[in-house]
Structure formats: structure tokens, C-alpha cells
Design an enzyme around this catalytic site. Structure first.
Site, PDB file in Angstrom:
ATOM      1  N   HIS A  92       0.814  -1.212   0.000  1.00  0.00           N
ATOM      2  CA  HIS A  92       0.000   0.000   0.000  1.00  0.00           C
ATOM      3  C   HIS A  92       0.848   1.263   0.000  1.00  0.00           C
ATOM      4  CE1 HIS A  92      -3.797   1.817  -0.099  1.00  0.00           C
ATOM      5  NE2 HIS A  92      -4.443   1.068   0.773  1.00  0.00           N
ATOM      6  N   ASP A 129      -2.121   1.876  -4.906  1.00  0.00           N
ATOM      7  CA  ASP A 129      -3.400   2.273  -4.329  1.00  0.00           C
ATOM      8  C   ASP A 129      -4.448   1.200  -4.585  1.00  0.00           C
ATOM      9  OD1 ASP A 129      -2.329   4.692  -3.493  1.00  0.00           O
ATOM     10  OD2 ASP A 129      -2.847   5.694  -5.381  1.00  0.00           O
TER      11      ASP A 129
END
Length: 440
Positions: A412, A416
Site C-alpha cells: 500500500h 493504491d
């Protein structure tokens, strides 16, 4: 006589140390020139160490699981003559590093001392008198024991062992005849007390302690580092692969001498077609330097289970291979990983990894990222299920379809959620219209 110190040679560019995963000799053994001494594992491969001389092993550098620095003594060999020898003493001990505690530990065994004179023969001890005979009431093969009330229980060793495994107190079992308990009596007791918890789930087993070394330790360290450093997130989508499976069967039926297609080459083809639109997934993240490298070529890692543990052979330039070449390369690399012949360059350098348990795969997986990559894709098991499908006349009908979930785990920090979901949705659209895989 001389002593030759065999030091761990340079076994690869950038390799500073190697782990001892197997010894083929011990102190006191004779080794011939070119004979196997030890197996050493680096970050890339396992390498066999062969003795450059013949002689007797007098020192070894540590135990299995220890790590030896390049250039440190691996073994000391006592040789005949004075040629090509290096005095082992007072050479420093090997710089053996135990990775789990990150501290230097001396691991070179001491030179075996000269054998002591043979001790004088021990005096002959008279044999113990034979044991007394069992009581007349006990027939041969029966072992009497006493209950808490002092009454004797007669049973054969086999019956007593079975009762012990089942957790049954023999004093609670009623013997059928002659005051001795038989297997049939145990059966009746179990049937009568089936609801009382006497039926054991399985036989008793002893504890086992296994040292985590070699590839298993590397896997443990890499997985721990991945989960410790990477904030994972996972996304799963269901795909209808009925048409894809039908196309695969048609291609296999007319393949000639080409390798049989599995689902994996089809999926890798789909991934490679789409990755130019999602370059953030085909990347590596150097978190120390704070640099993300997005790769043009797709070096597809392929997680493979082997007898030694999980390995990730790499399909180089997967984007440039057609279905049949992918199938051949997948088979070659999987076989090399299983039999331990994969080269170090075939086990490193991947930019994206796919992991699949095939028919054993579950409904969904949340795979761990192969650090320093930023994503890993996990196709799951294909199942058949009724679904509503268009009937061509504006309505719907129920039809049996083949469905497969595709999982993806991402870093992450780099990827995204929108990008991961968009990529999987694009894969879904492509494999549900599989003719597009063959279009230029």
C-alpha cells in the site's frame, strides 16, 4: 604430516556468507580429493563444497544451521607430506554468525585429541539370577497388575497397550472369562461407553523438535521481513472462466507435440497484456533508498512447492513468450526447482509473482508479497456453480458455469486500492472474452 585449511571460497558475486545446510564428513573421517565436504546455502542457491586434498578431517566449522563468512575456515584436513599445506593452528576460528541473534559465535570444532590408552578390561559381573516365575494363576503372555483396590487384572501386552492408547483403565473393564481381559472385552467396553469420551481421536504421539535451517529458515526470514515492512492489502474478484476453459481444451486437443496447456500460461498472458497499463504493479521498491523501479519487461516469479520448501523460479521476459513457450518454460523451471537443479539466476530477479495451489486452492487467498516486489497475484480453485446468464431474448436462464476467484496482494506504500482493483477488473474482462488473448 601437514594440515591443510580449506577456507570457504567466493561462491558468487556479492555473496559475503553462506549457511551450512549439510555436512558430508565429520571429525575423524577420511576424505578424498574432490570428495564432498558440505552443502552451503546462499541467498541464491545451494552449493556443494568439495575437498581440494585427501586426508583426515580434524576440524569442522560449526553445526548445520551456522553461517560461515567467505574466506573463513570450513574444514581442516590432516594430509600426508609437506606440499600444499597450510598450518591450521594457530589460525583464527571461522567467523560464524548466527543470524537469528546477530552475534559472532566461535564454531570451529577443536582438534580431536590423541586417543587415550585402552582401559583395562572390566571385571566380569555374574549374570543376574533369572526372574521368578509368575504366579500360577497367570498364564504365559499375561501381565498382571493391581487396581486401586488391590485386585489383580490380567491382560496380554497387546491388550494392555491398546487400552493405554485408548485411555482406558483396565480395572473398569469386565473380563469375559477366566478373569482375563481380551480385545473383545475392550470392544464391548467401548461400545457401551461410546458417549463417555473413551474413544480416542488418534494414537498418542511424542513431541518432535526440528531445527529451522537452510531454505526453510530463508523462507521464514523473508516472510517475516515482508509482513514486518510491507503494509499489505488484498483484493479478490470472481471471474467466469467457462469460455477460457473451453478454449484451453480446444487448444490442447490440437497441440500436436507442444506441451499441454494449464490455466497458468493463459493467466500470465493476460497479466502481461495489461501490465503496460498498470506499471505500478510490475515494480520493486527499495525502501531504504526510497526509490520505486517500474520495469518494462515482465520477469514473472512463479511460486513452486518443492520437497525442500517454497521456491520462486523466474520466467524471464514473459511478455515476449506465446502460450506454448510459456507452458514449456513453466514446466522446465518447475522441474528444475523440484529436483534442485535450478540455477541461481533462475531463482532471482522477479518483478511480479504469481502463486497458485491449483486444484487445492481455496475460495480466496491473501498471499504474502515477495519482497522487494510490490504485488503478488493468486488465482484460486475453479468451481462449478449455477448462475443467471442472459438467454438472448432479453431474459435470463440458470446455467452451470466455471468460476474462479483471483486474489491480489499489494504494497500500500506504492499501490493504491483503486489501481489494484482496476487491474483485476481488466483481467476479469480479458479472460471472460478469451479470444482477445490470441489477438495481436
Amino acid at each position: 604430516m601437514g594440515k591443510f585449511t580449506f577456507r570457504l571460497p567466493d561462491i558468487g558475486e556479492g555473496i559475503a556468507e553462506a549457511e551450512i545446510v549439510a555436512w558430508h564428513v565429520k571429525v575423524g573421517d577420511r576424505v578424498e580429493e574432490d570428495g564432498r565436504v558440505a552443502d552451503m546455502m546462499t541467498d541464491k542457491a545451494t552449493v556443494e563444497m568439495e575437498s581440494p586434498v585427501s586426508g583426515i578431517i580434524v576440524q569442522v566449522a560449526g553445526d548445520v544451521g551456522d553461517v560461515v563468512a567467505i574466506g573463513s575456515p570450513l574444514v581442516v584436513i590432516e594430509t600426508e607430506g609437506e606440499g600444499e599445506v597450510e598450518e591450521a593452528a594457530p589460525a583464527p576460528k571461522a567467523e560464524v554468525v548466527e543470524q537469528r541473534i546477530e552475534a559472532e559465535t566461535p564454531a570451529v570444532a577443536e582438534v580431536a585429541p590423541e586417543p587415550a590408552p585402552a582401559p583395562a578390561p572390566a571385571p566380569v559381573v555374574p549374570a543376574s539370577p533369572p526372574p521368578s516365575r509368575p504366579p500360577a494363576a497367570a498364564k504365559p503372555g499375561l501381565q498382571p497388575s493391581r487396581t486401586a483396590h488391590g485386585a489383580k487384572v490380567l491382560a496380554s501386552p497387546a491388550v494392555r497397550q491398546r487400552a493405554h492408547d485408548l485411555g482406558i483403565d483396565l480395572s473398569e473393564v469386565r473380563p469375559s472369562e477366566e478373569g482375563r481381559i481380551r480385545h473383545a472385552d475392550l470392544d464391548q467396553f467401548l461400545a457401551y461407553n461410546a458417549a463417555g469420551g473413551y474413544r480416542a481421536a488418534g494414537p498418542d504421539r511424542g513431541d518432535e523438535t526440528i531445527k529451522v535451517i537452510g531454505l526453510r529458515r530463508r523462507i521464514a526470514e523473508n516472510m517475516a521481513a515482508s509482513k514486518r515492512n510491507i503494509p499489505h492489502f488484498s483484493y479478490v474478484e470472481e471471474c467466469d472462466v467457462t469460455a477460457l476453459e473451453a478454449m484451453r481444451e480446444q487448444l490442447n486437443a490440437n497441440r500436436g507435440d507442444k506441451p499441454k496447456l494449464t490455466m497458468l500460461p493463459l493467466l500470465i498472458t493476460a497479466f502481461c497484456r495489461l501490465l503496460p497499463q498498470f506499471p505500478m504493479l510490475n515494480a520493486r521498491y527499495d525502501d531504504e533508498a526510497g526509490v520505486v523501479t517500474r520495469y518494462g519487461a515482465v520477469h514473472m516469479g512463479m511460486a513452486a512447492q518443492t520437497p525442500a520448501g517454497l521456491m520462486v523460479p523466474v520466467i524471464r521476459n514473459a511478455q515476449g513468450l506465446n502460450l506454448w513457450l510459456l507452458a514449456r518454460e513453466i514446466g522446465r523451471l518447475a522441474e528444475a526447482a523440484r529436483n534442485g537443479t535450478a540455477k541461481s539466476e533462475e531463482l532471482s530477479g522477479s518483478t511480479l509473482t504469481v502463486t497458485s495451489l491449483g486444484p487445492l486452492g481455496g475460495v480466496a487467498t491473501t498471499p504474502v508479497i515477495n519482497r522487494p516486489e510490490v504485488a503478488i497475484i493468486g488465482p484460486n480453485r475453479i468451481i462449478e456453480r449455477p448462475m443467471f446468464v442472459p438467454d438472448g431474448m432479453g431474459g435470463e436462464r440458470i446455467e452451470k458455469r466455471k468460476l474462479m476467484n483471483i486474489s491480489i496482494s499489494c504494497d500500500h506504500r506504492v499501490v493504491d486500492g483503486w489501481d489494484a482493483a482496476s487491474f483485476v477488473q481488466a483481467v476479469k474482462k480479458l479472460i471472460e472474452t478469451p479470444v482477445l488473448l490470441l489477438a495481436d
